[in-house]
Design a protein around this motif. Structure first.
Motif, PDB file in Angstrom:
ATOM      1  N   SER A 157       0.829  -1.202   0.000  1.00 53.55           N
ATOM      2  CA  SER A 157       0.000   0.000   0.000  1.00 53.55           C
ATOM      3  C   SER A 157       0.864   1.253   0.000  1.00 53.55           C
ATOM      4  O   SER A 157       2.061   1.210   0.320  1.00 53.55           O
ATOM      5  CB  SER A 157      -0.906   0.014   1.232  1.00 53.55           C
ATOM      6  OG  SER A 157      -0.128   0.207   2.415  1.00 53.55           O
TER       7      SER A 157
ATOM      8  N   ASP B 150       3.616  14.899   4.911  1.00 52.26           N
ATOM      9  CA  ASP B 150       3.927  14.422   6.265  1.00 52.26           C
ATOM     10  C   ASP B 150       5.137  13.493   6.247  1.00 52.26           C
ATOM     11  O   ASP B 150       6.030  13.604   7.097  1.00 52.26           O
ATOM     12  CB  ASP B 150       2.721  13.682   6.857  1.00 52.26           C
ATOM     13  CG  ASP B 150       1.601  14.632   7.262  1.00 52.26           C
ATOM     14  OD1 ASP B 150       1.852  15.856   7.359  1.00 52.26           O
ATOM     15  OD2 ASP B 150       0.467  14.148   7.472  1.00 52.26           O
TER      16      ASP B 150
ATOM     17  N   ARG C 224      -0.733   8.405  -7.320  1.00 54.01           N
ATOM     18  CA  ARG C 224      -1.885   8.134  -6.453  1.00 54.01           C
ATOM     19  C   ARG C 224      -1.738   8.636  -5.032  1.00 54.01           C
ATOM     20  O   ARG C 224      -2.700   8.599  -4.263  1.00 54.01           O
ATOM     21  CB  ARG C 224      -2.142   6.622  -6.435  1.00 54.01           C
ATOM     22  CG  ARG C 224      -2.597   6.078  -7.778  1.00 54.01           C
ATOM     23  CD  ARG C 224      -2.521   4.558  -7.835  1.00 54.01           C
ATOM     24  NE  ARG C 224      -2.902   3.926  -6.593  1.00 54.01           N
ATOM     25  CZ  ARG C 224      -2.480   2.720  -6.188  1.00 54.01           C
ATOM     26  NH1 ARG C 224      -1.649   2.030  -6.966  1.00 54.01           N
ATOM     27  NH2 ARG C 224      -2.884   2.209  -5.039  1.00 54.01           N
ATOM     28  N   GLY C 225      -0.554   9.108  -4.661  1.00 52.87           N
ATOM     29  CA  GLY C 225      -0.364   9.537  -3.283  1.00 52.87           C
ATOM     30  C   GLY C 225      -1.113  10.824  -2.971  1.00 52.87           C
ATOM     31  O   GLY C 225      -1.146  11.754  -3.781  1.00 52.87           O
ATOM     32  N   GLU C 226      -1.739  10.885  -1.792  1.00 56.05           N
ATOM     33  CA  GLU C 226      -2.395  12.110  -1.343  1.00 56.05           C
ATOM     34  C   GLU C 226      -1.330  13.141  -0.984  1.00 56.05           C
ATOM     35  O   GLU C 226      -0.345  12.820  -0.297  1.00 56.05           O
ATOM     36  CB  GLU C 226      -3.287  11.814  -0.138  1.00 56.05           C
ATOM     37  CG  GLU C 226      -4.490  10.938  -0.438  1.00 56.05           C
ATOM     38  CD  GLU C 226      -5.531  11.652  -1.281  1.00 56.05           C
ATOM     39  OE1 GLU C 226      -5.539  12.901  -1.292  1.00 56.05           O
ATOM     40  OE2 GLU C 226      -6.343  10.959  -1.933  1.00 56.05           O
ATOM     41  N   LEU C 227      -1.550  14.375  -1.408  1.00 58.51           N
ATOM     42  CA  LEU C 227      -0.532  15.406  -1.259  1.00 58.51           C
ATOM     43  C   LEU C 227      -0.091  15.581   0.195  1.00 58.51           C
ATOM     44  O   LEU C 227       1.109  15.641   0.487  1.00 58.51           O
ATOM     45  CB  LEU C 227      -1.051  16.736  -1.820  1.00 58.51           C
ATOM     46  CG  LEU C 227      -0.063  17.903  -1.778  1.00 58.51           C
ATOM     47  CD1 LEU C 227       1.147  17.624  -2.661  1.00 58.51           C
ATOM     48  CD2 LEU C 227      -0.757  19.198  -2.223  1.00 58.51           C
ATOM     49  N   LEU C 228      -1.027  15.654   1.112  1.00 59.06           N
ATOM     50  CA  LEU C 228      -0.660  15.899   2.503  1.00 59.06           C
ATOM     51  C   LEU C 228      -0.019  14.671   3.148  1.00 59.06           C
ATOM     52  O   LEU C 228       0.797  14.812   4.062  1.00 59.06           O
ATOM     53  CB  LEU C 228      -1.875  16.369   3.302  1.00 59.06           C
ATOM     54  CG  LEU C 228      -2.419  17.740   2.880  1.00 59.06           C
ATOM     55  CD1 LEU C 228      -3.580  18.157   3.767  1.00 59.06           C
ATOM     56  CD2 LEU C 228      -1.326  18.804   2.891  1.00 59.06           C
ATOM     57  N   ASP C 229      -0.345  13.487   2.666  1.00 62.09           N
ATOM     58  CA  ASP C 229       0.348  12.283   3.148  1.00 62.09           C
ATOM     59  C   ASP C 229       1.811  12.310   2.689  1.00 62.09           C
ATOM     60  O   ASP C 229       2.721  11.963   3.456  1.00 62.09           O
ATOM     61  CB  ASP C 229      -0.343  11.021   2.626  1.00 62.09           C
ATOM     62  CG  ASP C 229      -1.714  10.786   3.249  1.00 62.09           C
ATOM     63  OD1 ASP C 229      -1.983  11.396   4.312  1.00 62.09           O
ATOM     64  OD2 ASP C 229      -2.501  10.023   2.671  1.00 62.09           O
TER      65      ASP C 229
ATOM     66  N   GLN D 239       4.157  18.556  -4.741  1.00 60.85           N
ATOM     67  CA  GLN D 239       4.193  17.105  -4.936  1.00 60.85           C
ATOM     68  C   GLN D 239       5.598  16.650  -5.329  1.00 60.85           C
ATOM     69  O   GLN D 239       6.128  15.658  -4.785  1.00 60.85           O
ATOM     70  CB  GLN D 239       3.178  16.729  -6.007  1.00 60.85           C
ATOM     71  CG  GLN D 239       3.057  15.244  -6.287  1.00 60.85           C
ATOM     72  CD  GLN D 239       2.131  14.976  -7.468  1.00 60.85           C
ATOM     73  OE1 GLN D 239       2.160  15.709  -8.462  1.00 60.85           O
ATOM     74  NE2 GLN D 239       1.322  13.932  -7.374  1.00 60.85           N
TER      75      GLN D 239
END
Length: 366
Positions: A3, A36, A28-33, A273
C-alpha cells in the motif's frame, strides 16, 4: 499488494523506494500524506529547525548558443540582435561589485558558445580566485563543459581536470532538464543525451567536484519520465556521492518556442508534490532546495513543510528566467524574514553547505 501507507512508512524509517513505488506515489499519493512523510524524512536527516540559504548572484558570461533548446528564451545566435559575450575583465568587475554587496557565491553559466577558446574559461576561474577571493566560483553546466571539450579537442576528464587545476571545485546542475531521452529528443535534441549529462557529472565527481542535481518539469514529460530522472540521480549518487542537493523547478514558457505547445505554468500543487517525492525518493542526496525564485515566495515557503530544508540563493542578478518574462526578486533581509515566517531559523551557508551564520527565530515566533 503493498500500500501507499507501507511505502511511506518505509521511507520515513530510512528504507528505499523502488521505481514502481515512486510512480505509485506520484500518481496516487495524497498530497498531505506525501508532505507528512517527506517532512519526517527531512527532520530525520536535518533535526534542527533551521533552513539554509545562500547569498549569491547568477550572471551570464554570454548568451550565444547554437543548440536551440525549445524551452529557452535566453539564447541568441551569433550575429543576432541582443547577442553578447562579456570579457573576463568585465566579469571580474561584476564579481567585485557583487562581493561588496555581501555575495559569497557566483553561479555562472552561459550558452554553449560556438567559438570561445578554452583559455577564456581557465582565465576566468583563475582570476576569480586570485582577484575576488571573497566569492566562490560555482561555474559552468555540463552542456558548457561538453562544448569546451569540443572546441578544445579535449576529453571531458581533461577539461574537468584543467578547470580543477585552475581552482574550480563545484559545478551547477543545469542542463539536465528531464533525464529521459524520449523527452530530450523533443525539447533539446542538439544538447545531447541523458547519458551525456550523467557522464560529465560522473567524471566531475571522480575528480572531487561537488555539484547540484536539477530537474525542469512541467513541459512534455510524463510521470514515468520524472521517476526515470530521480532514479538516474539516485543511482549516480550511490556510485560517487557528489551531489550536494536536488533542485527542481517548473518550466517557464514565456518567449520560448515551446510556449505554443505548453502555454501555462505548472501548478504550485504539482511543485509541492515534486518536492515531497524528491525528498522521499532521493534518500542519498543530503539537501532538497525549495525555490522562492522559480515558484513564488509563498510556494517556496510552503515547500519548507514538504521536505525541503534549503531556500536557495538570493540571486542578486538573474537573466534566464527574466528572458521568459518571469521575475522574482529578494534580498538577504527578506530571505531571512521569509524563512522566519515559515517557522525556521535562517542559516546562511556556503555553496558546499558550510554554515556561515545563524539568524535565530525571533522569540515571539519560536
Amino acid at each position: 499488494m503493498i500500500s501507499i501507507a507501507d511505502v511511506l512508512d518505509r521511507a520515513v524509517a530510512g528504507g528505499r523506494i523502488s521505481r514502481q513505488e515512486g510512480l505509485m506515489l506520484l500518481e496516487r499519493g495524497e498530497l498531505l500524506d506525501l508532505a507528512d512523510a517527506a517532512n519526517a524524512v527531512r527532520f530525520r536527516l536535518h533535526p534542527k529547525r533551521e533552513v539554509t540559504f545562500l547569498v549569491d548572484t547568477n550572471p551570464n558570461y554570454s548568451n550565444l548558443c547554437t543548440i536551440d533548446c525549445i524551452f529557452c528564451a535566453f539564447y541568441r545566435h551569433p550575429g543576432e540582435e541582443g547577442a553578447y559575450t562579456h570579457s573576463v575583465d568585465d566579469l571580474i568587475k561584476k564579481f567585485k561589485d557583487a562581493a561588496v554587496k555581501g555575495v559569497t557565491t557566483v553561479l555562472l553559466q552561459g550558452g554553449v558558445h560556438p567559438s570561445l577558446p578554452f583559455e577564456y574559461y581557465l582565465e576566468l576561474v583563475e582570476r576569480t580566485i586570485r582577484e575576488v577571493p571573497e566569492v566562490y566560483p560555482h561555474f559552468f553546466s555540463t552542456s558548457e563543459i561538453i562544448g569546451m571539450a569540443n572546441i578544445a579537442g579535449l576529453s571531458i576528464p581533461d577539461v574537468l581536470r584543467r578547470l580543477w587545476d585552475a581552482g574550480l571545485r563545484s559545478i551547477p546542475g543545469g542542463g539536465a532538464e528531464i533525464l529521459s531521452d524520449r523527452v530530450k529528443q523533443k525539447i533539446s535534441h542538439l544538447k545531447g543525451t541523458s547519458a551525456d549529462w550523467l557522464n560529465v557529472m560522473r567524471e566531475a565527481h571522480k575528480i572531487g567536484y561537488k555539484s547540484t542535481a536539477t530537474m525542469m518539469y512541467g513541459h512534455l514529460e510524463k510521470d514515468e519520465d520524472i521517476i526515470e530522472h530521480l532514479d538516474a540521480v539516485r543511482s549516480l549518487q550511490d556510485e560517487l556521492h557528489g551531489f550536494t542537493a536536488f533542485v527542481p523547478w517548473s518550466f517557464k514558457p514565456g518567449n520560448t518556442p515551446l510556449e505554443k505547445i505548453i502555454p501555462r505554468y505548472a501548478s504550485p500543487i504539482r511543485y509541492l508534490q515534486i518536492i515531497a517525492l524528491s525528498r522521499l525518493y532521493l534518500d542519498n542526496v543530503p539537501h532538497i532546495q525549495a525555490s522562492w525564485f522559480s515558484e513564488g515566495k509563498k510556494t517556496g515557503q510552503i515547500a519548507l513543510h514538504f521536505g525541503a530544508d534549503d531556500f536557495g540563493g538570493t540571486l542578486q542578478e538573474e537573466n534566464v528566467h527574466a528572458a521568459a518574462n518571469f521575475v522574482n526578486k529578494t534580498n538577504t533581509e527578506e530571505c531571512i524574514q521569509l524563512i522566519h515566517d515559515s517557522g525556521f531559523a535562517a542559516t546562511q551557508r556556503t555553496t558546499l553547505y558550510d554554515i556561515l551564520k545563524v539568524f535565530p527565530l525571533p522569540a515571539a515566533a519560536a
